[in-house]
Design a protein around this motif. Structure first.
Motif, mmCIF file in Angstrom:
data_model
loop_
_atom_site.group_PDB
_atom_site.id
_atom_site.type_symbol
_atom_site.label_atom_id
_atom_site.label_comp_id
_atom_site.label_asym_id
_atom_site.label_seq_id
_atom_site.Cartn_x
_atom_site.Cartn_y
_atom_site.Cartn_z
ATOM 1 N N ARG A 4 19.021 -10.914 -11.850
ATOM 2 C CA ARG A 4 17.999 -11.405 -11.356
ATOM 3 C C ARG A 4 16.795 -10.778 -11.817
ATOM 4 N N PRO A 5 15.532 -11.420 -11.987
ATOM 5 C CA PRO A 5 14.549 -10.796 -12.641
ATOM 6 C C PRO A 5 13.884 -9.742 -12.138
ATOM 7 N N LYS A 6 13.326 -8.901 -12.618
ATOM 8 C CA LYS A 6 12.755 -7.568 -11.807
ATOM 9 C C LYS A 6 11.342 -7.983 -11.150
ATOM 10 N N THR A 7 11.175 -7.659 -9.952
ATOM 11 C CA THR A 7 10.053 -7.867 -9.154
ATOM 12 C C THR A 7 9.039 -6.816 -9.156
ATOM 13 N N ILE A 8 7.884 -7.092 -9.476
ATOM 14 C CA ILE A 8 6.792 -6.254 -9.572
ATOM 15 C C ILE A 8 5.918 -6.518 -8.589
ATOM 16 N N ALA A 9 5.313 -5.723 -7.537
ATOM 17 C CA ALA A 9 4.252 -5.869 -6.741
ATOM 18 C C ALA A 9 3.265 -5.193 -7.251
ATOM 19 N N VAL A 10 2.101 -5.916 -7.155
ATOM 20 C CA VAL A 10 0.742 -5.775 -7.758
ATOM 21 C C VAL A 10 -0.188 -5.702 -6.597
ATOM 22 N N ALA A 48 10.100 -2.857 -0.059
ATOM 23 C CA ALA A 48 11.643 -3.123 0.297
ATOM 24 C C ALA A 48 12.131 -4.600 -0.801
ATOM 25 N N ASP A 49 11.339 -5.336 -1.385
ATOM 26 C CA ASP A 49 11.612 -6.165 -2.333
ATOM 27 C C ASP A 49 11.133 -5.949 -3.827
ATOM 28 N N ALA A 50 10.437 -4.893 -4.024
ATOM 29 C CA ALA A 50 10.054 -4.744 -5.329
ATOM 30 C C ALA A 50 10.868 -3.621 -6.085
ATOM 31 N N ASP A 51 10.709 -3.844 -7.449
ATOM 32 C CA ASP A 51 11.358 -2.687 -8.533
ATOM 33 C C ASP A 51 10.371 -1.862 -8.918
ATOM 34 N N CYS A 52 9.212 -2.284 -9.014
ATOM 35 C CA CYS A 52 8.146 -1.443 -9.175
ATOM 36 C C CYS A 52 6.853 -1.975 -8.746
ATOM 37 N N LEU A 53 5.975 -0.783 -8.762
ATOM 38 C CA LEU A 53 4.457 -1.139 -8.161
ATOM 39 C C LEU A 53 3.624 -0.945 -9.074
ATOM 40 N N LEU A 54 2.540 -1.599 -9.260
ATOM 41 C CA LEU A 54 1.551 -1.615 -9.985
ATOM 42 C C LEU A 54 0.329 -1.717 -9.093
ATOM 43 N N ILE A 55 -0.548 -0.442 -9.163
ATOM 44 C CA ILE A 55 -1.526 -0.480 -8.054
ATOM 45 C C ILE A 55 -2.854 0.032 -8.669
ATOM 46 N N ASP A 56 -3.840 -0.765 -8.146
ATOM 47 C CA ASP A 56 -5.149 -0.359 -8.332
ATOM 48 C C ASP A 56 -5.541 0.621 -7.779
ATOM 49 N N ILE A 57 -6.358 1.754 -8.312
ATOM 50 C CA ILE A 57 -6.751 3.200 -7.822
ATOM 51 C C ILE A 57 -7.910 2.878 -6.609
ATOM 52 N N HIS A 58 -8.732 2.005 -7.062
ATOM 53 C CA HIS A 58 -9.987 1.941 -6.356
ATOM 54 C C HIS A 58 -9.937 0.546 -5.561
ATOM 55 N N LEU A 59 -9.574 0.755 -4.210
ATOM 56 C CA LEU A 59 -9.342 -0.609 -3.580
ATOM 57 C C LEU A 59 -10.206 -0.535 -2.268
ATOM 58 N N GLY A 60 -10.688 -1.725 -1.679
ATOM 59 C CA GLY A 60 -11.211 -1.467 -0.423
ATOM 60 C C GLY A 60 -10.462 -1.025 0.484
ATOM 61 N N GLY A 61 -10.788 -0.238 1.650
ATOM 62 C CA GLY A 61 -9.814 0.392 2.416
ATOM 63 C C GLY A 61 -9.139 1.588 1.967
#
Length: 122
Positions: A4-10, A48-61
């Protein structure tokens, strides 16, 4: 047997950046799940559904680094790639201490992101 394709949560609060990353990752065969905030990501239990996380550091909240600490405290061991438009030594150190596999300064070259993902998600 097909894999299956890898899932990246952004997670990024910039809608145009989310769209650009979704297109880029799709072109390289990745599945993406996009979230406009750390809270939206947590509300859907998206780790639970991701293989990797891509996260912006400066988010609102909640910040991206706070999100990483929250996930780590809950036992999540997914690889995290941090990105930011505001690169300074203190932010870079915080990201590295939070356990990121890569740190990207926006705007970044596509092959840097793809390389980081491929290295962290075999």
């Amino acid at each position: 047997m097909t894999t299956r394709p890898k899932t990246i949560a952004v997670v990024d609060d910039d809608a145009s950046m989310l769209k650009s990353i979704e297109r880029l990752l799709g072109a390289y065969g990745f599945t993406t799940k996009a979230f406009p905030s750390a809270e939206a990501f947590l509300d859907l239990n998206a780790a639970a559904d991701a293989d990797c996380l891509l996260i912006d550091i400066h988010l609102g909240g909640m910040s991206g680094i706070e999100l990483r600490h929250h996930l780590t405290a809950s036992g999540c061991k997914l690889p995290v790639i941090f990105m930011t438009a505001f690169d300074d030594e203190a932010t870079r150190t915080q990201a590295q201490n939070a356990g990121c596999v890569a740190f990207l300064h926006k705007p970044f070259v596509a092959n840097l992101l793809i390389g980081a993902i491929e290295k962290s998600v075999p």
